[in-house]
Scaffold this motif. Structure first.
Motif, PDB file in Angstrom:
ATOM      1  N   TYR A  47      -3.807  39.974  23.501  1.00 55.08           N
ATOM      2  CA  TYR A  47      -2.953  39.537  22.395  1.00 55.08           C
ATOM      3  C   TYR A  47      -2.006  38.477  22.933  1.00 55.08           C
ATOM      4  O   TYR A  47      -1.201  38.761  23.826  1.00 55.08           O
ATOM      5  N   ASP A  49       0.183  34.453  22.378  1.00 51.59           N
ATOM      6  CA  ASP A  49       0.847  33.458  21.546  1.00 51.59           C
ATOM      7  C   ASP A  49      -0.042  32.220  21.587  1.00 51.59           C
ATOM      8  O   ASP A  49      -0.149  31.558  22.618  1.00 51.59           O
ATOM      9  N   TYR A  50      -0.711  31.898  20.487  1.00 53.74           N
ATOM     10  CA  TYR A  50      -1.673  30.793  20.464  1.00 53.74           C
ATOM     11  C   TYR A  50      -1.047  29.450  20.822  1.00 53.74           C
ATOM     12  O   TYR A  50      -1.718  28.580  21.351  1.00 53.74           O
ATOM     13  N   GLU A  51       0.213  29.284  20.513  1.00 55.59           N
ATOM     14  CA  GLU A  51       0.854  28.000  20.803  1.00 55.59           C
ATOM     15  C   GLU A  51       1.194  27.842  22.284  1.00 55.59           C
ATOM     16  O   GLU A  51       1.242  26.736  22.793  1.00 55.59           O
ATOM     17  N   THR A  62     -11.870  32.778  24.466  1.00 56.35           N
ATOM     18  CA  THR A  62     -11.238  32.861  23.141  1.00 56.35           C
ATOM     19  C   THR A  62     -11.842  33.963  22.275  1.00 56.35           C
ATOM     20  O   THR A  62     -11.210  34.409  21.328  1.00 56.35           O
ATOM     21  N   TYR A  65      -9.472  36.959  22.346  1.00 54.02           N
ATOM     22  CA  TYR A  65      -8.066  36.701  22.045  1.00 54.02           C
ATOM     23  C   TYR A  65      -7.768  37.023  20.592  1.00 54.02           C
ATOM     24  O   TYR A  65      -8.616  36.837  19.720  1.00 54.02           O
ATOM     25  N   LYS A  66      -6.558  37.483  20.373  1.00 55.14           N
ATOM     26  CA  LYS A  66      -6.028  37.701  19.038  1.00 55.14           C
ATOM     27  C   LYS A  66      -4.535  37.433  19.086  1.00 55.14           C
ATOM     28  O   LYS A  66      -3.912  37.552  20.141  1.00 55.14           O
ATOM     29  N   ARG A  67      -3.964  37.118  17.951  1.00 55.82           N
ATOM     30  CA  ARG A  67      -2.522  36.882  17.900  1.00 55.82           C
ATOM     31  C   ARG A  67      -1.746  38.148  18.267  1.00 55.82           C
ATOM     32  O   ARG A  67      -2.165  39.256  17.980  1.00 55.82           O
ATOM     33  N   LYS A  68      -0.583  37.967  18.885  1.00 56.59           N
ATOM     34  CA  LYS A  68       0.256  39.090  19.314  1.00 56.59           C
ATOM     35  C   LYS A  68       0.606  40.036  18.164  1.00 56.59           C
ATOM     36  O   LYS A  68       0.788  41.231  18.377  1.00 56.59           O
ATOM     37  N   SER A  69       0.670  39.510  16.961  1.00 54.73           N
ATOM     38  CA  SER A  69       1.047  40.348  15.817  1.00 54.73           C
ATOM     39  C   SER A  69       0.012  41.439  15.517  1.00 54.73           C
ATOM     40  O   SER A  69       0.284  42.353  14.740  1.00 54.73           O
TER      41      SER A  69
END
Length: 146
Positions: A47, A49-51, A62, A65-69
């Motif tokens: 998880y 932070d994509y930015e 990728t 991967y997933k967003r931290k949320s």
């Protein structure tokens, strides 16, 4: 990969009174599949932070991967590749799992009515899974032992 039930998972991913949770382990998941004709990759989802965290990553990374949320999910992901072309153009493949090996326990939603648990148990019995369906007690109060 949570060790305990999650209210977030019950609330976000199923109808309040009609959800089913299948409890398994990573080991049982891996032992239960039959992928003779496919390449398979699996691992824990990261998880991020994509930015901030995407620099220097390759396409394969990728996929995990997933967003931290979404970190409450604690996801373990299994990817199946029929051949190299599928890596770039996803398709549907049928994968066979041995459900008796895969499933440790079957839970129904903590708010499901008794008839729902009975219906799920009847289906489990019909397909001879040999598992007892358990009503989640997630929303019950604490037990006081005197």
């Amino acid at each position: 990969m949570n060790n305990e039930e999650s209210t977030a998972m019950w609330d976000l991913y199923c109808r309040r009174d009609e959800g089913i949770e299948l409890k398994t382990s990573v080991n049982n998941l891996i032992k239960s599949y039959s992928f003779n004709e496919y390449d398979i990759c699996y691992g824990v989802v990261n998880y991020i932070d994509y930015e901030k965290d995407m620099a220097g990553t390759n396409t394969y990374d990728t996929l995990f991967y997933k967003r931290k949320s979404f970190s409450h999910e604690q996801e373990f992901r299994m990817l199946v590749f029929d051949d190299e072309e599928l890596f770039f153009s996803p398709a549907v493949v049928n994968v066979t799992f041995n459900l008796n090996t895969l499933i440790n326990e079957i839970y129904v939603s903590p708010t499901s009515p008794p008839w729902f648990k009975d219906t799920v148990q009847a289906i489990v019995n019909r397909y001879e899974l040999g598992k007892k369906v358990i009503q989640s007690n997630l929303y019950q109060g604490p037990y006081i032992v005197s």
